[in-house]
Write a protein that holds these residues in place. Sequence first.
Motif, PDB file in Angstrom:
ATOM      1  N   HIS A   1       0.844  -1.198   0.000  1.00 12.53           N
ATOM      2  CA  HIS A   1       0.000   0.000   0.000  1.00 12.53           C
ATOM      3  C   HIS A   1       0.873   1.240   0.000  1.00 12.53           C
TER       4      HIS A   1
ATOM      5  N   VAL B   1     -10.461  14.850  -1.868  1.00 10.95           N
ATOM      6  CA  VAL B   1     -10.772  13.437  -2.083  1.00 10.95           C
ATOM      7  C   VAL B   1     -12.166  13.337  -2.694  1.00 10.95           C
TER       8      VAL B   1
ATOM      9  N   GLN C   1     -13.369  10.161  -4.057  1.00  7.11           N
ATOM     10  CA  GLN C   1     -13.934   8.795  -3.918  1.00  7.11           C
ATOM     11  C   GLN C   1     -13.205   8.083  -2.799  1.00  7.11           C
ATOM     12  N   VAL C   2     -13.937   7.248  -2.072  1.00  8.70           N
ATOM     13  CA  VAL C   2     -13.290   6.445  -1.020  1.00  8.70           C
ATOM     14  C   VAL C   2     -13.820   5.011  -1.052  1.00  8.70           C
ATOM     15  N   SER C   3     -12.951   4.104  -0.681  1.00 10.31           N
ATOM     16  CA  SER C   3     -13.395   2.742  -0.373  1.00 10.31           C
ATOM     17  C   SER C   3     -12.602   2.334   0.870  1.00 10.31           C
TER      18      SER C   3
ATOM     19  N   THR D   1      -8.907   2.405  -0.555  1.00 10.60           N
ATOM     20  CA  THR D   1      -8.400   3.342  -1.576  1.00 10.60           C
ATOM     21  C   THR D   1      -9.100   4.697  -1.453  1.00 10.60           C
ATOM     22  N   VAL D   2      -8.402   5.720  -1.911  1.00 15.53           N
ATOM     23  CA  VAL D   2      -9.063   7.012  -2.100  1.00 15.53           C
ATOM     24  C   VAL D   2      -8.579   7.583  -3.428  1.00 15.53           C
ATOM     25  N   ILE D   3      -9.432   8.415  -4.003  1.00 17.41           N
ATOM     26  CA  ILE D   3      -8.978   9.193  -5.158  1.00 17.41           C
ATOM     27  C   ILE D   3      -8.848  10.634  -4.685  1.00 17.41           C
TER      28      ILE D   3
ATOM     29  N   ARG E   1      -5.894  11.301  -8.386  1.00 16.36           N
ATOM     30  CA  ARG E   1      -4.956  10.163  -8.381  1.00 16.36           C
ATOM     31  C   ARG E   1      -5.380   9.142  -7.331  1.00 16.36           C
ATOM     32  N   GLU E   2      -5.214   7.854  -7.634  1.00 13.33           N
ATOM     33  CA  GLU E   2      -5.624   6.821  -6.665  1.00 13.33           C
ATOM     34  C   GLU E   2      -4.473   6.496  -5.713  1.00 13.33           C
ATOM     35  N   TYR E   3      -4.809   6.425  -4.434  1.00 13.66           N
ATOM     36  CA  TYR E   3      -3.845   6.011  -3.401  1.00 13.66           C
ATOM     37  C   TYR E   3      -4.456   4.845  -2.642  1.00 13.66           C
ATOM     38  N   SER E   4      -3.594   3.954  -2.145  1.00 11.69           N
ATOM     39  CA  SER E   4      -4.131   2.842  -1.366  1.00 11.69           C
ATOM     40  C   SER E   4      -3.545   2.866   0.047  1.00 11.69           C
TER      41      SER E   4
END
Length: 413
Positions: A3, A220, A222-224, A227-229, A233-236
């Motif tokens: 990650h 930010v 999007q979130v899961s 992960t976030v965008i 850019r996507e980060y984990s």
Amino acid sequence: MAHDFDVIVVGAGLAGLATARRLTQAGVQVKVFESSDGVGGRVRTDRVDGFSLDRGFQLYNMAYSEGKQILDHKSLNLKKFRKGVRLLLDDQILELGISISNSKDFYNHFDRAATFKLIKYLVALTVSKPEDLARRADIASSTTLTGLIGRNEIVDQVLKPFLSGVFLEPNLNTSRRWLDQVLRFFVLGSPGVPATAMDSIPKQLIRGLPQELIQLNTEVTQVSAQTVIANGREYSAKYVVLGADPATNARLTKADAIKMNSVTTWYHAISTRHRGTKTKLLAIDGSTNPSLLTNSCVITDIAPSYAPKKMELISSSAVGIHESDLSDKVALDHAATLHSLNPNQMSLIKKYVISQALPAANSPFVSRTSAVQSSGIYLASDSNHSPSINGALASGRITADAILNNIHRGNNS
Ligand SMILES: Cc1cc2nc3c(=O)[nH]c(=O)nc-3n(C[C@H](O)[C@H](O)[C@H](O)COP(=O)(O)OP(=O)(O)OC[C@H]3O[C@@H](n4cnc5c(N)ncnc54)[C@H](O)[C@@H]3O)c2cc1C
């Protein structure tokens, strides 16, 4: 899977900062993405022409249980209000102090039996445990107060206007459970502001933390759970903590929106030579037909550094959203009346209209302390505990501890 970070925290408000601080101090690798250009969220201060303008009038209370644990109270150098009110009535202005040990001002002015009932109620709160108060049968604050004290002037002229400014709603639909906890804080501690304004609180939370911990101007979208965008850019991360404002938290997790109370704060300046007698009391309007403002104070009477030399700063707030020029004129006149000043000698410095100030805490009120949602996303927010600085800090601590427990159990590592 590798990650980018152990934990990503979305938002550098007090809840997000409390989470990030606790985790970082425990050796966890954290990244905070903050959409705005500074830390503190709803607790920020602007500097304008030598005045310090908190983004909406707010107070810190030394009795806050979470604050005691995480903040260095001594270096906050809290400047305290006097307990009581400056009370505008139809035909006079009174200055009434009140404490458990000295309530003679109230006994002298109000019905003695009602004053006795109020003091009895406040004393009972001080000996109660917060967790017991939070479990009581719940009703609206207005019903609670008339039930305990009766229908009389203390309730109508003092408690209702005062508490409207605390809850940021005029009808006192706020839960009794939250009322009891708020009053308990007021009795046990003295509300005030840090000597160098409210943003001393977030500044203290980030003191000693690595500079690269917080990335500002990073939204930010999007979130899961992992992960976030952020800024496209996507980060984990092993854990994602949502610490944005309640509306954004709800939008990002597709949850129901939380009802928020609103407030408008005006800042006026007046020269010290026109100020007159100082008072450290909050002014409220207990008259038969109250005008616009819910409360007002000359904040420099309490903390002189809020204004440049030879100037005073008046902070006045009204519940709700007041955008119009007419409201500015009414607020100026009302503030002048509340402080016995000449409105022609006062000037508006800035006004803050805050539509999303405080999560409503209507009854039945449940302090939600579960840190993790079914989606696996962690939440740190005042809306997940209680609508206050104390609630935001508590939520941050609870969330950090939940993640630390998981890490120690070896989950998600
Ligand atoms: C006018 C006013 C008066 C108040 N009075 C008092 C008082 O007297 N006493 C008291 O105890 N409490 C008071 N409060 C409440 C207290 O300030 C809040 O409960 C507390 O600050 C909430 O902190 P938080 O971290 O939960 O949320 P927030 O402060 O809202 O922090 C959320 C952060 O997330 C950021 N963010 C939002 N969206 C994104 C995104 N998409 N990506 C990245 N970052 C994002 C925001 O910019 C913000 O920095 C008051 C609040 C207001 C506004």
